[in-house]
Design a protein around this motif. Sequence first.
Motif, PDB file in Angstrom:
ATOM      1  N   TYR A   1      46.632  22.006 107.173  1.00  0.00           N
ATOM      2  CA  TYR A   1      47.192  21.126 106.142  1.00  0.00           C
ATOM      3  C   TYR A   1      46.698  19.697 106.371  1.00  0.00           C
ATOM      4  N   PRO A   2      46.529  18.934 105.297  1.00  0.00           N
ATOM      5  CA  PRO A   2      46.682  19.299 103.886  1.00  0.00           C
ATOM      6  C   PRO A   2      45.544  20.188 103.410  1.00  0.00           C
ATOM      7  N   CYS A   3      45.806  20.960 102.356  1.00  0.00           N
ATOM      8  CA  CYS A   3      44.796  21.859 101.817  1.00  0.00           C
ATOM      9  C   CYS A   3      44.896  21.878 100.298  1.00  0.00           C
ATOM     10  N   VAL A   4      43.904  22.476  99.676  1.00  0.00           N
ATOM     11  CA  VAL A   4      43.852  22.577  98.216  1.00  0.00           C
ATOM     12  C   VAL A   4      43.855  24.049  97.842  1.00  0.00           C
ATOM     13  N   VAL A   5      44.688  24.421  96.876  1.00  0.00           N
ATOM     14  CA  VAL A   5      44.767  25.795  96.387  1.00  0.00           C
ATOM     15  C   VAL A   5      44.266  25.829  94.952  1.00  0.00           C
ATOM     16  N   LYS A   6      43.302  26.716  94.666  1.00  0.00           N
ATOM     17  CA  LYS A   6      42.733  26.829  93.326  1.00  0.00           C
ATOM     18  C   LYS A   6      42.635  28.300  92.930  1.00  0.00           C
ATOM     19  N   PRO A   7      42.853  28.625  91.666  1.00  0.00           N
ATOM     20  CA  PRO A   7      42.555  29.980  91.200  1.00  0.00           C
ATOM     21  C   PRO A   7      41.050  30.225  91.285  1.00  0.00           C
TER      22      PRO A   7
ATOM     23  N   VAL B   1      43.106  33.487  94.771  1.00  0.00           N
ATOM     24  CA  VAL B   1      42.975  32.046  94.927  1.00  0.00           C
ATOM     25  C   VAL B   1      42.079  31.737  96.115  1.00  0.00           C
ATOM     26  N   ILE B   2      41.531  30.531  96.101  1.00  0.00           N
ATOM     27  CA  ILE B   2      40.840  29.994  97.266  1.00  0.00           C
ATOM     28  C   ILE B   2      41.705  28.863  97.811  1.00  0.00           C
ATOM     29  N   VAL B   3      41.879  28.844  99.127  1.00  0.00           N
ATOM     30  CA  VAL B   3      42.568  27.739  99.775  1.00  0.00           C
ATOM     31  C   VAL B   3      41.554  27.096 100.712  1.00  0.00           C
ATOM     32  N   GLU B   4      41.364  25.798 100.571  1.00  0.00           N
ATOM     33  CA  GLU B   4      40.361  25.112 101.381  1.00  0.00           C
ATOM     34  C   GLU B   4      40.924  23.811 101.938  1.00  0.00           C
ATOM     35  N   ALA B   5      40.375  23.430 103.077  1.00  0.00           N
ATOM     36  CA  ALA B   5      40.832  22.212 103.731  1.00  0.00           C
ATOM     37  C   ALA B   5      40.575  21.004 102.838  1.00  0.00           C
ATOM     38  N   LEU B   6      41.487  20.057 102.847  1.00  0.00           N
ATOM     39  CA  LEU B   6      41.312  18.806 102.108  1.00  0.00           C
ATOM     40  C   LEU B   6      40.424  17.898 102.947  1.00  0.00           C
ATOM     41  N   ALA B   7      39.178  17.763 102.522  1.00  0.00           N
ATOM     42  CA  ALA B   7      38.189  17.017 103.304  1.00  0.00           C
ATOM     43  C   ALA B   7      38.437  15.512 103.188  1.00  0.00           C
ATOM     44  N   PRO B   8      38.011  14.744 104.190  1.00  0.00           N
ATOM     45  CA  PRO B   8      38.098  13.273 104.115  1.00  0.00           C
ATOM     46  C   PRO B   8      37.062  12.738 103.124  1.00  0.00           C
ATOM     47  N   LEU B   9      37.406  12.839 101.847  1.00  0.00           N
ATOM     48  CA  LEU B   9      36.469  12.550 100.768  1.00  0.00           C
ATOM     49  C   LEU B   9      36.272  11.050 100.579  1.00  0.00           C
ATOM     50  N   ASP B  10      35.011  10.645 100.466  1.00  0.00           N
ATOM     51  CA  ASP B  10      34.682   9.271 100.110  1.00  0.00           C
ATOM     52  C   ASP B  10      34.467   9.177  98.602  1.00  0.00           C
ATOM     53  N   TYR B  11      33.603  10.031  98.074  1.00  0.00           N
ATOM     54  CA  TYR B  11      33.365  10.073  96.638  1.00  0.00           C
ATOM     55  C   TYR B  11      32.696  11.397  96.276  1.00  0.00           C
ATOM     56  N   GLU B  12      32.574  11.647  94.967  1.00  0.00           N
ATOM     57  CA  GLU B  12      31.947  12.862  94.470  1.00  0.00           C
ATOM     58  C   GLU B  12      30.658  12.532  93.733  1.00  0.00           C
ATOM     59  N   LEU B  13      29.725  13.464  93.762  1.00  0.00           N
ATOM     60  CA  LEU B  13      28.464  13.328  93.045  1.00  0.00           C
ATOM     61  C   LEU B  13      28.213  14.576  92.205  1.00  0.00           C
ATOM     62  N   THR B  14      27.512  14.391  91.107  1.00  0.00           N
ATOM     63  CA  THR B  14      26.920  15.506  90.372  1.00  0.00           C
ATOM     64  C   THR B  14      25.411  15.332  90.426  1.00  0.00           C
ATOM     65  N   VAL B  15      24.711  16.405  90.776  1.00  0.00           N
ATOM     66  CA  VAL B  15      23.249  16.385  90.711  1.00  0.00           C
ATOM     67  C   VAL B  15      22.831  17.396  89.651  1.00  0.00           C
ATOM     68  N   LEU B  16      22.375  16.893  88.489  1.00  0.00           N
ATOM     69  CA  LEU B  16      21.856  17.778  87.462  1.00  0.00           C
ATOM     70  C   LEU B  16      20.545  18.367  87.956  1.00  0.00           C
ATOM     71  N   THR B  17      20.459  19.682  87.907  1.00  0.00           N
ATOM     72  CA  THR B  17      19.308  20.397  88.446  1.00  0.00           C
ATOM     73  C   THR B  17      18.789  21.334  87.367  1.00  0.00           C
ATOM     74  N   VAL B  18      17.485  21.292  87.123  1.00  0.00           N
ATOM     75  CA  VAL B  18      16.909  22.030  86.009  1.00  0.00           C
ATOM     76  C   VAL B  18      15.982  23.118  86.531  1.00  0.00           C
ATOM     77  N   SER B  19      16.233  24.345  86.078  1.00  0.00           N
ATOM     78  CA  SER B  19      15.343  25.469  86.351  1.00  0.00           C
ATOM     79  C   SER B  19      14.554  25.767  85.086  1.00  0.00           C
ATOM     80  N   SER B  20      13.237  25.757  85.187  1.00  0.00           N
ATOM     81  CA  SER B  20      12.391  26.009  84.017  1.00  0.00           C
ATOM     82  C   SER B  20      11.181  26.827  84.431  1.00  0.00           C
TER      83      SER B  20
END
Length: 335
Positions: free
Chosen positions: A72-78, A118-137
């Motif tokens: 704990y703390p943790c995150v629970v998601k369907p 459900v998945i239960v995962e540890a609540l990480a010491p998060l600084d920020y989130e990123l998205t990396v758009l990745t293209v397969s062609s």
Amino acid sequence: IVPEVEAIATGELAEAAAAGMQVVPSAEIAAICMDRERLRVIAHEELGLPTTPYRFAGTLEELRAGAEAVGYPCVVKPVMSSSGHGQSVVRSADGIDAAWVEAQTGRRAAGEGDVSRVIVEALAPLDYELTVLTVSSSAGIVTCAPIGQRQESGDYRESWQPAATDAAVLEQARRIAWTAVEGLVGKAHATGEHGWGVFGVELFVLTDGSVLFNEVSPRPHDTGMVTMASQRLSEFALHARAILGMPVTEAHAALSIPQGATAASHAIVVEGEGEAVFSNTAEALAEPNTDLRIFAKPEVHGHRRMAVALAIGSNADDARARAGHVADTLRVDVR
């Protein structure tokens, strides 16, 4: 067949692919990315990508044991949901029962009556989130500049590109995104499908500078709407090119804004019951380097993302302020 939402009948897609239709990026990838359990096993256990510690559970008792294992703390998601639906942060064992109920009742497709794993995962010491758009062609796999974001209750509200990251974080982010998509495309090839299209790879950046894989959206990503201002070819244009078998190279996915500048997007969420009517657009767009996209959504019931404001600024703060001004100045009436 080009899926554009998370909640899709993956079995129908598999039948369509078996009948010879092109499913984007593939029926197999769509099924994997709809299932957090399959996706996490592939990403971490097959591809070796770093993730938070996790366990899966199909009963309340298994969830209790899994939470004790990850701590704990943790995150629970369907395992079958998105955009924060059915998700809970649990601070102690006292909150597990409520998290299980939320996962079952708050998730997408909760009315179908089945019990969700459900998945239960540890609540990480998060600084920020990123998205990396990745293209397969047909030309292979390329990545776009990383996108920063702000969320509310698990749902996108702002994004900006390029995100201010140091070289080490950028290299980790690109490598993880590329590896994740390469692995998924390999699954598509195994079933005779192309695996072409845009993927939104979601990443966690921790306070120590390490980067973790989180999830993948096998379609243009909501945070990627910023590319309508930041790139010559937006994520939607890149998606179309890839689907049609056209090559997408690093040059196609490059930024088109001035060196050192940043682009931002600001979601316009409307609340009410009825048709949304937009006005005061001239004043909202009076400032240079701003733009607006109003979606072709006829009505809102409750709350709904109905438009997005776009802007280019000298840095992230400037661009976000400009986009926010557009959103704040625009008038929306629900009738």
